[in-house]
Design an enzyme around this catalytic site. Structure first.
Site, PDB file in Angstrom:
ATOM      1  CG  ASP A 240      50.301  20.997 -21.639  1.00  0.00           C
ATOM      2  OD1 ASP A 240      49.265  21.470 -20.534  1.00  0.00           O
ATOM      3  OD2 ASP A 240      49.555  20.533 -22.998  1.00  0.00           O
TER       4      ASP A 240
ATOM      5  CG  ASP B 232      46.853  17.223 -23.560  1.00  0.00           C
ATOM      6  OD1 ASP B 232      45.989  18.298 -23.865  1.00  0.00           O
ATOM      7  OD2 ASP B 232      47.751  16.306 -24.628  1.00  0.00           O
TER       8      ASP B 232
ATOM      9  CG  HIS C 215      43.266  13.993 -24.344  1.00  0.00           C
ATOM     10  ND1 HIS C 215      43.173  15.756 -24.730  1.00  0.00           N
ATOM     11  CD2 HIS C 215      44.956  13.948 -24.568  1.00  0.00           C
ATOM     12  CE1 HIS C 215      43.819  15.938 -25.443  1.00  0.00           C
ATOM     13  NE2 HIS C 215      45.275  15.109 -25.224  1.00  0.00           N
TER      14      HIS C 215
ATOM     15  CG  HIS D 246      48.657  11.949 -25.229  1.00  0.00           C
ATOM     16  ND1 HIS D 246      48.187  12.054 -26.662  1.00  0.00           N
ATOM     17  CD2 HIS D 246      48.775  13.916 -25.401  1.00  0.00           C
ATOM     18  CE1 HIS D 246      47.590  13.297 -26.850  1.00  0.00           C
ATOM     19  NE2 HIS D 246      47.918  13.942 -26.029  1.00  0.00           N
TER      20      HIS D 246
ATOM     21  CE  LYS E 268      46.494  22.939 -23.157  1.00  0.00           C
ATOM     22  NZ  LYS E 268      47.158  20.830 -23.628  1.00  0.00           N
TER      23      LYS E 268
ATOM     24  CB  CYS F  77      50.167  22.441 -25.716  1.00  0.00           C
ATOM     25  SG  CYS F  77      49.129  20.678 -25.921  1.00  0.00           S
TER      26      CYS F  77
HETATM   27  C1  VGL Z   1      51.059  18.454 -26.216  1.00  0.00           C
HETATM   28  C2  VGL Z   1      51.267  16.966 -28.226  1.00  0.00           C
HETATM   29  C3  VGL Z   1      48.916  16.374 -28.111  1.00  0.00           C
HETATM   30  C4  VGL Z   1      51.311  19.285 -25.821  1.00  0.00           C
HETATM   31  C5  VGL Z   1      49.848  17.649 -26.160  1.00  0.00           C
HETATM   32  O1  VGL Z   1      51.045  19.506 -24.772  1.00  0.00           O
HETATM   33  O2  VGL Z   1      52.136  19.821 -26.515  1.00  0.00           O
HETATM   34  N1  VGL Z   1      51.713  17.612 -27.536  1.00  0.00           N
HETATM   35  N2  VGL Z   1      49.007  16.905 -27.192  1.00  0.00           N
HETATM   36 ZN    ZN Z   2      47.028  15.993 -26.305  1.00  0.00          ZN
END
Ligand code: VGL
Ligand code: ZN
Length: 191
Positions: free
Chosen positions: A18, A60, A62, A79, A104, A143
């Protein structure tokens, strides 16, 4: 050979978690010094390329109005919305053409912090004969932590690139490192 190359061997894969604009300063869920992991991880990427080792990069990803967002009583501001600029990899991250992207966080019903969570990643790693994962990226206490612990559970040897990751919070980082140690994770620092 430099030091990083010397530490890499057949059966290793690099997993970059990420490293997206939204997790870096100026992004929607900025992590302090999140962008500092980029030059470090670029060195590991270059070494993995020289040694022809597989490189995976997760993102990430979403849907709008995701269940993990504050508007749905989740913990996070919106985000990494699919196809938005903020969901892109950091512009200076030098991913090779051969990178395997793992997406993901697309589920509507729950969040997916681990890159192993219903992505099929473990199967792909096994198919390629991977025994050890070198992991870096964001965020160390969310993550990266979930991914590293799942990697151990799946039977891989896991090494955290300790200067190639940054946490959302300092206490979160301390807790994360303790859990990783208890799970048998190894640590390496880039020199
Ligand atoms: C993450 C917060 C929300 C990460 C992803 O990649 O660590 N943190 N979504
Ligand atoms: Zn996230």
């Amino acid at each position: 050979m430099n030091n990083i190359e010397e530490s890499l061997r057949r059966g290793d894969a690099l997993l970059i978690v990420d490293v997206q604009k939204d997790f870096c300063p100026g992004g929607a869920l900025p992590i302090q010094d999140g962008d500092k992991v980029v030059p470090i991880l670029n060195r590991w990427i270059a070494a993995a390329v020289v040694k022809s080792l597989p490189i995976y990069a997760s993102r990430d990803w979403h849907p709008v109005g995701h269940i993990s967002f504050k508007e749905r009583c989740g913990p996070w501001p919106p985000h990494c919305i699919q196809d938005s600029d903020g969901a892109g990899f950091h512009a200076n991250l030098k991913l090779p053409k051969s990178v395997v992207k793992v997406t993901k966080g697309t589920r509507f019903d729950r969040d997916q912090n681990s890159v192993f969570d219903e992505t099929g990643l473990a199967e792909d790693l096994r198919k390629k004969g991977i025994k050890r994962l070198l992991v870096g990226g964001l965020a160390e206490d969310v993550c990266v932590l979930a991914t590293v612990l799942d990697g151990c559970r799946e039977g891989f040897e896991v090494t955290l690139i300790s200067d190639g990751t940054r946490p959302i919070s300092v206490p979160g980082s301390e807790k994360a490192r303790k859990k990783m140690l208890q799970s048998g994770v190894h640590f390496v620092t880039t020199n």
